[in-house]
Design a protein around this motif. Structure first.
Motif, PDB file in Angstrom:
ATOM      1  N   ARG A 347       0.866  -0.864   0.222  1.00  0.00           N
ATOM      2  CA  ARG A 347      -0.288   0.359  -0.299  1.00  0.00           C
ATOM      3  C   ARG A 347       1.166   1.575  -0.328  1.00  0.00           C
ATOM      4  NH1 ARG A 347      -4.784   1.423   0.614  1.00  0.00           N
ATOM      5  NH2 ARG A 347      -5.794   3.321   1.710  1.00  0.00           N
ATOM      6  N   CYS A 348       0.274   2.272  -1.214  1.00  0.00           N
ATOM      7  CA  CYS A 348       1.531   3.360  -1.213  1.00  0.00           C
ATOM      8  C   CYS A 348       0.930   4.145   0.337  1.00  0.00           C
ATOM      9  CB  CYS A 348       1.075   4.217  -2.073  1.00  0.00           C
ATOM     10  SG  CYS A 348       0.631   3.380  -4.147  1.00  0.00           S
ATOM     11  N   THR A 349       2.409   4.877   0.826  1.00  0.00           N
ATOM     12  CA  THR A 349       2.370   5.458   2.018  1.00  0.00           C
ATOM     13  C   THR A 349       3.003   6.933   1.736  1.00  0.00           C
ATOM     14  OG1 THR A 349       4.385   5.497   2.470  1.00  0.00           O
ATOM     15  CG2 THR A 349       2.548   4.076   3.521  1.00  0.00           C
ATOM     16  N   THR A 350       2.543   8.053   2.420  1.00  0.00           N
ATOM     17  CA  THR A 350       3.108   9.198   1.942  1.00  0.00           C
ATOM     18  C   THR A 350       5.141   9.084   2.074  1.00  0.00           C
ATOM     19  OG1 THR A 350       0.992  10.008   3.505  1.00  0.00           O
ATOM     20  CG2 THR A 350       2.452  11.391   2.354  1.00  0.00           C
ATOM     21  N   GLU A 351       4.582   8.753   2.817  1.00  0.00           N
ATOM     22  CA  GLU A 351       6.562   8.556   3.014  1.00  0.00           C
ATOM     23  C   GLU A 351       7.579   7.801   1.899  1.00  0.00           C
ATOM     24  OE1 GLU A 351       4.164   7.703   5.495  1.00  0.00           O
ATOM     25  OE2 GLU A 351       4.374   9.453   7.279  1.00  0.00           O
ATOM     26  N   ASP A 352       6.602   6.689   1.688  1.00  0.00           N
ATOM     27  CA  ASP A 352       7.821   5.341   0.758  1.00  0.00           C
ATOM     28  C   ASP A 352       6.951   6.587  -0.889  1.00  0.00           C
ATOM     29  OD1 ASP A 352       7.424   3.790   2.297  1.00  0.00           O
ATOM     30  OD2 ASP A 352       6.299   2.451   1.111  1.00  0.00           O
ATOM     31  N   LEU A 353       6.334   7.555  -0.715  1.00  0.00           N
ATOM     32  CA  LEU A 353       6.085   7.931  -1.511  1.00  0.00           C
ATOM     33  C   LEU A 353       7.057   9.535  -2.181  1.00  0.00           C
ATOM     34  CD1 LEU A 353       2.570   8.259  -2.651  1.00  0.00           C
ATOM     35  CD2 LEU A 353       4.100   6.780  -4.167  1.00  0.00           C
ATOM     36  N   HIS A 354       7.094  10.241  -1.004  1.00  0.00           N
ATOM     37  CA  HIS A 354       7.548  11.472  -1.055  1.00  0.00           C
ATOM     38  C   HIS A 354       9.034  10.619  -1.020  1.00  0.00           C
ATOM     39  CE1 HIS A 354       8.962  15.088   0.729  1.00  0.00           C
ATOM     40  NE2 HIS A 354      10.707  14.098   1.805  1.00  0.00           N
ATOM     41  N   ASP A 355       9.530   9.434  -0.919  1.00  0.00           N
ATOM     42  CA  ASP A 355      11.163   9.759  -0.568  1.00  0.00           C
ATOM     43  C   ASP A 355      11.570   9.112  -2.707  1.00  0.00           C
ATOM     44  OD1 ASP A 355      11.185   9.403   2.072  1.00  0.00           O
ATOM     45  OD2 ASP A 355      11.194   7.584   2.591  1.00  0.00           O
ATOM     46  N   SER A 356      10.398   8.359  -3.026  1.00  0.00           N
ATOM     47  CA  SER A 356      10.567   8.073  -4.080  1.00  0.00           C
ATOM     48  C   SER A 356      10.646   9.291  -5.099  1.00  0.00           C
ATOM     49  CB  SER A 356       9.843   7.357  -5.218  1.00  0.00           C
ATOM     50  OG  SER A 356       9.047   5.899  -4.202  1.00  0.00           O
ATOM     51  N   LEU A 357      10.188   9.932  -4.706  1.00  0.00           N
ATOM     52  CA  LEU A 357       9.764  11.927  -5.683  1.00  0.00           C
ATOM     53  C   LEU A 357      11.387  12.127  -5.441  1.00  0.00           C
ATOM     54  CD1 LEU A 357       8.002  13.513  -6.646  1.00  0.00           C
ATOM     55  CD2 LEU A 357       7.539  13.923  -4.800  1.00  0.00           C
ATOM     56  N   GLY A 358      11.770  12.494  -4.365  1.00  0.00           N
ATOM     57  CA  GLY A 358      13.305  12.424  -4.250  1.00  0.00           C
ATOM     58  C   GLY A 358      13.698  11.805  -4.551  1.00  0.00           C
ATOM     59  N   ARG A 359      13.986  10.800  -4.862  1.00  0.00           N
ATOM     60  CA  ARG A 359      15.198   9.840  -5.345  1.00  0.00           C
ATOM     61  C   ARG A 359      15.037  10.057  -7.374  1.00  0.00           C
ATOM     62  NH1 ARG A 359      13.280   6.086  -2.204  1.00  0.00           N
ATOM     63  NH2 ARG A 359      12.415   4.903  -3.326  1.00  0.00           N
ATOM     64  N   ASP A 360      13.730  10.779  -7.485  1.00  0.00           N
ATOM     65  CA  ASP A 360      13.654  10.692  -9.016  1.00  0.00           C
ATOM     66  C   ASP A 360      14.470  11.874  -9.688  1.00  0.00           C
ATOM     67  OD1 ASP A 360      12.307  11.143 -11.669  1.00  0.00           O
ATOM     68  OD2 ASP A 360      10.808  10.674 -11.139  1.00  0.00           O
ATOM     69  N   ALA A 361      15.518  11.341 -10.206  1.00  0.00           N
ATOM     70  CA  ALA A 361      16.627  12.335 -10.755  1.00  0.00           C
ATOM     71  C   ALA A 361      16.064  14.087 -11.999  1.00  0.00           C
ATOM     72  CB  ALA A 361      18.151  12.152 -11.122  1.00  0.00           C
ATOM     73  N   ASN A 362      14.631  12.573 -12.419  1.00  0.00           N
ATOM     74  CA  ASN A 362      14.355  13.112 -13.839  1.00  0.00           C
ATOM     75  C   ASN A 362      13.831  14.522 -14.127  1.00  0.00           C
ATOM     76  OD1 ASN A 362      15.847  11.724 -15.356  1.00  0.00           O
ATOM     77  ND2 ASN A 362      14.070   9.849 -14.720  1.00  0.00           N
ATOM     78  N   MET A 363      13.006  14.877 -12.350  1.00  0.00           N
ATOM     79  CA  MET A 363      12.539  15.907 -12.096  1.00  0.00           C
ATOM     80  C   MET A 363      12.651  17.426 -12.014  1.00  0.00           C
ATOM     81  SD  MET A 363       9.580  13.413 -10.469  1.00  0.00           S
ATOM     82  CE  MET A 363       7.853  14.814 -10.454  1.00  0.00           C
ATOM     83  N   SER A 364      12.931  18.491 -12.028  1.00  0.00           N
ATOM     84  CA  SER A 364      13.599  19.352 -11.220  1.00  0.00           C
ATOM     85  C   SER A 364      12.272  19.583 -10.259  1.00  0.00           C
ATOM     86  CB  SER A 364      12.969  20.906 -11.952  1.00  0.00           C
ATOM     87  OG  SER A 364      11.589  20.795 -11.841  1.00  0.00           O
ATOM     88  N   GLU A 365      12.885  20.847  -9.224  1.00  0.00           N
ATOM     89  CA  GLU A 365      12.350  21.211  -7.159  1.00  0.00           C
ATOM     90  C   GLU A 365      11.216  21.678  -7.576  1.00  0.00           C
ATOM     91  OE1 GLU A 365      13.394  20.454  -4.906  1.00  0.00           O
ATOM     92  OE2 GLU A 365      14.975  18.992  -5.329  1.00  0.00           O
TER      93      GLU A 365
END
Length: 542
Positions: A347-365
């Motif tokens: 199940r998706c959690t806010t913490e896990d998705l936040h961490d995945s977002l932070g690791r995505d090098a293809n996205m700007s801030e």
């Protein structure tokens, strides 16, 4: 050359190469299986994807006994037409000036019923190619066209070929040219398979007595770019072929696996292949169109925006600009991150998705800031829990509608079994607008709803052949997430979805002219560069 023949003779090491894999899995086929004709493009493209597609592709005389792909003969092979025009204008004095070349093109193109955007692209491509040819001759000296699309025999019933012009100079140089619709690709650290085969074929074209040097280049017809991908001796070409091409060829001709995918639209057994879904009547059309085509819900939506845009970008595959707006970028990012999260069956959690977002090098801030609220709101509606079995996330479903002669492509965001073992197909949409008020409003707003309901109504039951199923649409905004659901056992709903798909697909299915419909959308059209009508859209009303 003897070394090359011996290397290709390794094909016989797999036994009778006319017997590929388990023929009990093959559809009914006719024609000789022992003739192999392998092209540079085959070696480049067919070692991945559907194995059976490749195994049949390199056997040109082997065909289905019950089905044949149909072609729209009014649509020319674009690169072939451009290449023929370029050869016609080689050495033509009038082609050296723009006015003269334009007159020659006017006369030549008047013989074809071409969509206006194709005409504009062809003019640009011919100009670019002739200019590149002149520049290359300044470096290599005068070149003459040695041959086109050479085919060489490299063993009994074994042919090797490349779709390309081969030029030759008096100094013993042969040059093979790969034509690309867009830009020439920069050479990488490793030589690519197409180049390996092209260089080897060039080394075998007779006579070879004075051959000292082989060059393989790419020419970007869309922008006139040129890249050298090989420049060496015939001996080096042979060595590369033995080490890099032969293993790929062996893999292609001996394959027996079925993997539905992008190649289905060009496969000689697509209409009778058991590995793709049988979806007869999906589009609701009473007759086949001009030729065998492939379509998705997104194709229909693009066509409804502008038929010319669909034809130039999705069918003719002209060079496209990156015109994705913020909404498109946001949607792509959200879908990619959720697909990765759902593949873990947790199940998706806010913490896990936040961490995945932070690791995505293809996205700007800025993009991360835009996307994060959507991910957070999804966690409220995430269907994954202990009793749920995730079948797939972002999986592609390929089917064949025999009545329309169309390959149907569908890519739901998630397919799973709920706690009651019911099949659930879930689609996810992001929006900054108001979320639909109910299921009826959602059905009207999103073609994907009718498309996916019709998928089940046309026979799709999932890998476990479930008879009880529902469709879920999750719509996420920056402030909330809401899930709409439809029971796929409701016959009235299935009839309504089929009617919607029938009406929405009718224009696309019967169109052969692909006229532009200018409007504000021209501003973000990826092929507006080629469309003569694009400027008309600037003054159109919203």
């Amino acid at each position: 050359m003897l070394q090359s023949l011996n290397a290709y003779a390794a094909l016989d090491a797999i036994g009778e190469h006319s017997r590929v894999g388990d023929q009990a899995r093959w559809p009914a086929l006719v024609g000789p299986k022992d003739l192999l004709k392998v092209s540079a493009s085959h070696v480049d493209q067919l070692a991945r994807g559907c194995g059976m597609h490749g195994a049949l592709k390199v056997r040109p005389q082997l065909k289905s006994a019950v089905w044949a792909q149909r072609y729209d003969n009014d649509q020319p092979f674009l690169l072939g037409l451009i290449r023929d025009l370029c050869f016609t204008f080689h050495g033509e004095p009038r082609a050296e000036e723009w006015e003269g070349l334009n007159d020659l093109l006017n006369k030549s193109l008047s013989r074809f019923a071409l969509q206006p955007g194709l005409q504009k692209y062809i003019r640009t491509a011919v100009e670019n190619y002739l200019e590149c040819h002149d520049v290359i001759q300044q470096d290599l000296g005068p070149l003459r066209l040695k041959t086109c699309d050479p085919v060489v025999s490299v063993g009994p019933n074994n042919l090797l070929t490349v779709w390309a012009p081969v030029y030759e100079s008096d100094s013993g140089t042969r040059e093979v040219r790969r034509l690309r619709l867009g830009s020439a690709r920069r050479s990488g650290a490793e030589i690519d398979p197409w180049t390996v085969v092209a260089a080897h074929v060039a080394s075998l074209v007779r006579p070879v007595g004075d051959l000292r040097r082989i060059r393989v280049i790419e020419v970007g017809m869309g922008d006139g770019s040129v890249e050298v991908t090989f420049d060496g001796t015939p001996q080096e070409a042979v060595a590369n072929y033995q080490s890099l091409a032969v293993p790929r060829i062996l893999k292609i001709i001996s394959a027996d696996t079925y993997t539905p995918g992008y190649s289905c639209k060009d496969c000689k057994i697509a209409g009778c292949c058991d590995s793709i879904e049988k979806l007869d009547g999906f589009l609701g059309q009473s007759n086949p169109g001009a030729g065998t085509r492939s379509v998705s819900a997104r194709d229909i939506e693009t066509y409804e925006t502008c038929p010319a845009q669909w034809h130039l970008s999705r069918s003719a595959l002209l060079p496209r600009a990156d015109t994705n707006g913020p909404a498109s970028v946001r949607g792509i990012s959200v879908h990619r991150l959720l697909a990765e999260a759902h593949s873990s069956s947790s199940r998706c959690t806010t913490e896990d998705l936040h961490d995945s977002l932070g690791r995505d090098a293809n996205m700007s801030e800025g993009e991360r800031f835009e996307v994060e609220p959507y991910l957070a709101n999804h966690t409220v509606s995430c269907p994954v829990e202990d009793a749920v079995q995730v079948i797939g996330s972002e999986i592609s479903i390929y089917g064949y509608d025999a009545q329309a002669d169309v390959i149907v492509v569908t890519k739901p965001d998630m397919v799973y079994l709920d706690q009651n073992a019911n099949l659930v197909i879930r689609e996810i949409k992001t929006t900054k607008r108001e979320i639909p008020v109910d299921e009826a409003d959602a059905f009207d707003q999103f073609l994907a709803v009718a498309w996916l309901i019709n998928l089940f109504g046309s026979g799709y039951r999932g890998p476990l052949r479930s008879e009880k199923a529902r469709l879920e649409l999750e719509v996420i905004s920056p402030t909330e997430s809401r899930v709409f659901a439809w029971d796929l056992g409701d016959q009235g709903l299935l009839r309504m979805a089929r009617k919607e798909v029938l009406m929405r697909a009718r224009g696309w299915h019967n169109d052969t002219t692909w006229e532009a419909t200018p409007g504000k959308h021209c501003g973000w059209c990826p092929v507006q560069k080629w469309c003569p009508d694009a400027m008309a859209g600037e003054d159109s009303s919203p």
